[in-house]
Motif scaffolding. Structure first.
Motif, mmCIF file in Angstrom:
data_model
loop_
_atom_site.group_PDB
_atom_site.id
_atom_site.type_symbol
_atom_site.label_atom_id
_atom_site.label_comp_id
_atom_site.label_asym_id
_atom_site.label_seq_id
_atom_site.Cartn_x
_atom_site.Cartn_y
_atom_site.Cartn_z
ATOM 1 N N VAL A 1 -22.589 89.715 27.103
ATOM 2 C CA VAL A 1 -21.826 90.750 26.393
ATOM 3 C C VAL A 1 -22.664 92.019 26.270
ATOM 4 O O VAL A 1 -22.187 93.137 26.515
ATOM 5 N N GLY A 2 -23.939 91.854 25.892
ATOM 6 C CA GLY A 2 -24.829 93.007 25.779
ATOM 7 C C GLY A 2 -25.031 93.710 27.104
ATOM 8 O O GLY A 2 -25.010 94.950 27.184
ATOM 9 N N PHE A 3 -25.224 92.913 28.164
ATOM 10 C CA PHE A 3 -25.371 93.503 29.491
ATOM 11 C C PHE A 3 -24.097 94.243 29.900
ATOM 12 O O PHE A 3 -24.154 95.310 30.511
ATOM 13 N N ALA A 4 -22.931 93.674 29.557
ATOM 14 C CA ALA A 4 -21.665 94.314 29.903
ATOM 15 C C ALA A 4 -21.532 95.679 29.223
ATOM 16 O O ALA A 4 -21.005 96.636 29.816
ATOM 17 N N LEU A 5 -22.011 95.779 27.981
ATOM 18 C CA LEU A 5 -21.988 97.065 27.281
ATOM 19 C C LEU A 5 -22.864 98.087 28.013
ATOM 20 O O LEU A 5 -22.487 99.257 28.160
ATOM 21 N N VAL A 6 -24.037 97.640 28.463
ATOM 22 C CA VAL A 6 -24.931 98.536 29.204
ATOM 23 C C VAL A 6 -24.270 98.968 30.508
ATOM 24 O O VAL A 6 -24.306 100.154 30.885
ATOM 25 N N TRP A 7 -23.660 98.017 31.206
ATOM 26 C CA TRP A 7 -23.005 98.356 32.480
ATOM 27 C C TRP A 7 -21.848 99.330 32.265
ATOM 28 O O TRP A 7 -21.628 100.222 33.086
ATOM 29 N N THR A 8 -21.108 99.160 31.163
ATOM 30 C CA THR A 8 -20.022 100.099 30.855
ATOM 31 C C THR A 8 -20.578 101.500 30.644
ATOM 32 O O THR A 8 -20.024 102.494 31.135
ATOM 33 N N ALA A 9 -21.693 101.580 29.931
ATOM 34 C CA ALA A 9 -22.339 102.873 29.714
ATOM 35 C C ALA A 9 -22.768 103.503 31.035
ATOM 36 O O ALA A 9 -22.615 104.717 31.249
ATOM 37 N N LEU A 10 -23.280 102.683 31.952
ATOM 38 C CA LEU A 10 -23.726 103.193 33.247
ATOM 39 C C LEU A 10 -22.547 103.657 34.097
ATOM 40 O O LEU A 10 -22.659 104.635 34.841
ATOM 41 N N VAL A 11 -21.425 102.954 33.994
ATOM 42 C CA VAL A 11 -20.224 103.382 34.722
ATOM 43 C C VAL A 11 -19.773 104.755 34.215
ATOM 44 O O VAL A 11 -19.448 105.650 35.008
ATOM 45 N N VAL A 12 -19.758 104.924 32.898
ATOM 46 C CA VAL A 12 -19.371 106.212 32.312
ATOM 47 C C VAL A 12 -20.331 107.308 32.766
ATOM 48 O O VAL A 12 -19.914 108.397 33.191
ATOM 49 N N LEU A 13 -21.637 107.015 32.717
ATOM 50 C CA LEU A 13 -22.647 107.998 33.094
ATOM 51 C C LEU A 13 -22.539 108.364 34.576
ATOM 52 O O LEU A 13 -22.590 109.543 34.952
ATOM 53 N N SER A 14 -22.375 107.355 35.425
ATOM 54 C CA SER A 14 -22.296 107.593 36.867
ATOM 55 C C SER A 14 -21.027 108.351 37.244
ATOM 56 O O SER A 14 -21.059 109.262 38.076
ATOM 57 N N THR A 15 -19.909 107.968 36.623
ATOM 58 C CA THR A 15 -18.646 108.661 36.901
ATOM 59 C C THR A 15 -18.741 110.125 36.506
ATOM 60 O O THR A 15 -18.308 111.019 37.255
ATOM 61 N N ALA B 1 -21.916 107.539 26.865
ATOM 62 C CA ALA B 1 -22.791 106.586 27.546
ATOM 63 C C ALA B 1 -24.011 106.246 26.695
ATOM 64 O O ALA B 1 -24.391 105.074 26.561
ATOM 65 N N VAL B 2 -24.629 107.266 26.109
ATOM 66 C CA VAL B 2 -25.809 107.028 25.264
ATOM 67 C C VAL B 2 -25.429 106.206 24.041
ATOM 68 O O VAL B 2 -26.171 105.292 23.630
ATOM 69 N N ALA B 3 -24.275 106.495 23.449
ATOM 70 C CA ALA B 3 -23.822 105.740 22.281
ATOM 71 C C ALA B 3 -23.584 104.275 22.642
ATOM 72 O O ALA B 3 -23.966 103.363 21.887
ATOM 73 N N LEU B 4 -22.955 104.029 23.793
ATOM 74 C CA LEU B 4 -22.740 102.652 24.244
ATOM 75 C C LEU B 4 -24.074 101.943 24.479
ATOM 76 O O LEU B 4 -24.233 100.759 24.168
ATOM 77 N N GLY B 5 -25.053 102.673 25.023
ATOM 78 C CA GLY B 5 -26.380 102.090 25.223
ATOM 79 C C GLY B 5 -27.024 101.708 23.902
ATOM 80 O O GLY B 5 -27.664 100.657 23.792
ATOM 81 N N ALA B 6 -26.864 102.560 22.890
ATOM 82 C CA ALA B 6 -27.423 102.259 21.570
ATOM 83 C C ALA B 6 -26.752 101.034 20.955
ATOM 84 O O ALA B 6 -27.416 100.172 20.351
ATOM 85 N N VAL B 7 -25.425 100.944 21.117
ATOM 86 C CA VAL B 7 -24.697 99.771 20.615
ATOM 87 C C VAL B 7 -25.172 98.512 21.338
ATOM 88 O O VAL B 7 -25.371 97.461 20.715
ATOM 89 N N ALA B 8 -25.378 98.616 22.650
ATOM 90 C CA ALA B 8 -25.848 97.466 23.423
ATOM 91 C C ALA B 8 -27.221 97.022 22.949
ATOM 92 O O ALA B 8 -27.487 95.821 22.802
ATOM 93 N N ALA B 9 -28.121 97.988 22.705
ATOM 94 C CA ALA B 9 -29.466 97.645 22.225
ATOM 95 C C ALA B 9 -29.398 96.959 20.861
ATOM 96 O O ALA B 9 -30.119 95.984 20.606
ATOM 97 N N ALA B 10 -28.514 97.461 19.985
ATOM 98 C CA ALA B 10 -28.367 96.844 18.665
ATOM 99 C C ALA B 10 -27.812 95.422 18.792
ATOM 100 O O ALA B 10 -28.284 94.486 18.125
ATOM 101 N N TYR B 11 -26.816 95.255 19.650
ATOM 102 C CA TYR B 11 -26.227 93.928 19.838
ATOM 103 C C TYR B 11 -27.249 92.952 20.406
ATOM 104 O O TYR B 11 -27.370 91.806 19.939
ATOM 105 N N LEU B 12 -27.998 93.384 21.406
ATOM 106 C CA LEU B 12 -28.993 92.494 22.020
ATOM 107 C C LEU B 12 -30.122 92.174 21.048
ATOM 108 O O LEU B 12 -30.699 91.082 21.098
ATOM 109 N N SER B 13 -30.448 93.121 20.173
ATOM 110 C CA SER B 13 -31.456 92.843 19.144
ATOM 111 C C SER B 13 -30.979 91.709 18.252
ATOM 112 O O SER B 13 -31.752 90.807 17.891
ATOM 113 N N PHE B 14 -29.707 91.731 17.894
ATOM 114 C CA PHE B 14 -29.136 90.657 17.073
ATOM 115 C C PHE B 14 -29.125 89.343 17.846
ATOM 116 O O PHE B 14 -29.460 88.289 17.307
ATOM 117 N N ASP B 15 -28.763 89.416 19.139
ATOM 118 C CA ASP B 15 -28.681 88.204 19.949
ATOM 119 C C ASP B 15 -30.058 87.585 20.184
ATOM 120 O O ASP B 15 -30.223 86.368 20.125
#
Length: 333
Positions: A298-312, A157-171
């Protein structure tokens, strides 16, 4: 979450008695009312962008000082009615507790300022992203500051969050500073609150935190009045009432949250908290006219995926823990 939502880790801060400290024996009706309180609290926080937008032309600093001052007065009144003033004074007599409360007050004031600026400048989508990122930042701070050990799913989950932050920084063309500042300020607030333990209830804590920043708020308000920058009495009675209502809007959802936390499991509270940024995002896109490019989804979807993993992972771990507890408590044959 207040845009600043109470940290899920502090939901036991209401110091419930033995009849409410465990959710295992609570009836269905009790849990249903707890869920209703939780939905009311997180739903109200999710609609805050509409409330703060209605406070224009007041600037962020003016909105902040009114929110702090009226919330403090209302919280103080509630504490007095509940007969908890002496307990609050006794608790704050500790220099360490007062220092921690002061730091918590500074952090929540910073978080409120960032959120109000986001709303008044048309960046509610970034504010929503900040509160989506908050659970991931909280987990990361647990590792970095408290040396906590993460389960594999939490690392994912943390790794997905980091990827999302990197992607959104680019966007965005730059890191989403506002989102990150909101997430880190509130995660840090939760970290400080963790050190408070259960010495203060939710309403006592907010009373103390707003109390320590009230002198600064009064100073800022005095400056705004002396320089003719305040709008409290210049924009009509409706505007005045809305600024006065900032204290109610801050305090009442917190009381609902405290009521929910005493009635439902922490895992349920953790899931309900995602209602707030979802509503914030909907308010931004559907009602406040903010644009949301497809690439940003796309960036938000990555964050939501991370949250699903974390919550599960949290739900599975909580279920296993309850199963072990029942097995341990079972009488020997």
């Amino acid at each position: 979450m207040s845009e600043a939502l109470p940290p899920a880790s502090s939901t036991t801060g209401a110091s419930p008695d033995s009849s409410t400290s465990s959710t295992a024996d609570l009836g269905v009706g009790h849990r249903a009312s707890g869920t209703a309180y939780g939905l009311a609290a997180y739903g109200a926080w999710g609609l805050f962008p509409l409330y703060f937008s209605a406070l224009r032309p007041a600037g962020a600093l003016e909105v902040l000082v009114h929110r702090v001052l009226w919330a403090f007065l209302l919280c103080l009144l509630v504490v007095m009615v509940l007969g908890q003033l002496r307990l609050l004074r006794r608790t704050l007599a500790s220099r360490r507790t007062l220092l921690v409360v002061g730091l918590a007050g500074a952090l929540i004031a910073a978080n409120w300022t960032l959120y109000i600026v986001a709303v008044l400048t048309g960046h509610v989508t970034e504010a929503a992203l900040g509160y989506f990122l908050n659970p991931l930042v909280t987990v990361a701070l647990g590792v970095l500051v408290l040396r906590e050990h993460l389960r594999p799913a939490q690392w994912v989950a943390v790794a997905l969050g980091a990827v999302a932050a990197a992607y959104l920084s680019f966007d965005y063309g730059a890191p989403p500073w506002l989102s990150l500042a909101l997430a880190f300020s509130f995660a840090s607030y939760g970290l400080v609150k963790k050190h408070l333990g259960v010495s203060l209830s939710a309403i006592q804590s907010l009373t103390a935190e707003t109390m320590v920043v009230s002198p600064l708020a009064l100073g800022v308000l005095s400056y705004l009045i002396l320089t003719g920058q305040d709008t409290f009495t210049t924009e009509g009675w409706a505007h005045t009432l809305l600024l006065l209502g900032a204290g109610v809007a801050t305090t009442v959802p917190l009381l609902w949250f405290a009521a929910a936390a005493r009635r439902i499991p922490l895992s349920t509270v953790g899931l309900l908290q995602f209602l707030t940024p979802v509503l914030q995002l909907l308010c931004a896109v559907l009602l406040l006219g903010e644009s949301m490019p497809s690439s940003r989804w796309v960036g938000f979807a990555l964050v939501w995926t991370a949250l699903v993993v974390l919550s599960t992972d949290s739900l599975v771990t909580a279920r296993r823990s309850r199963r072990r507890t029942r097995t341990t408590a079972a009488p020997a044959p």
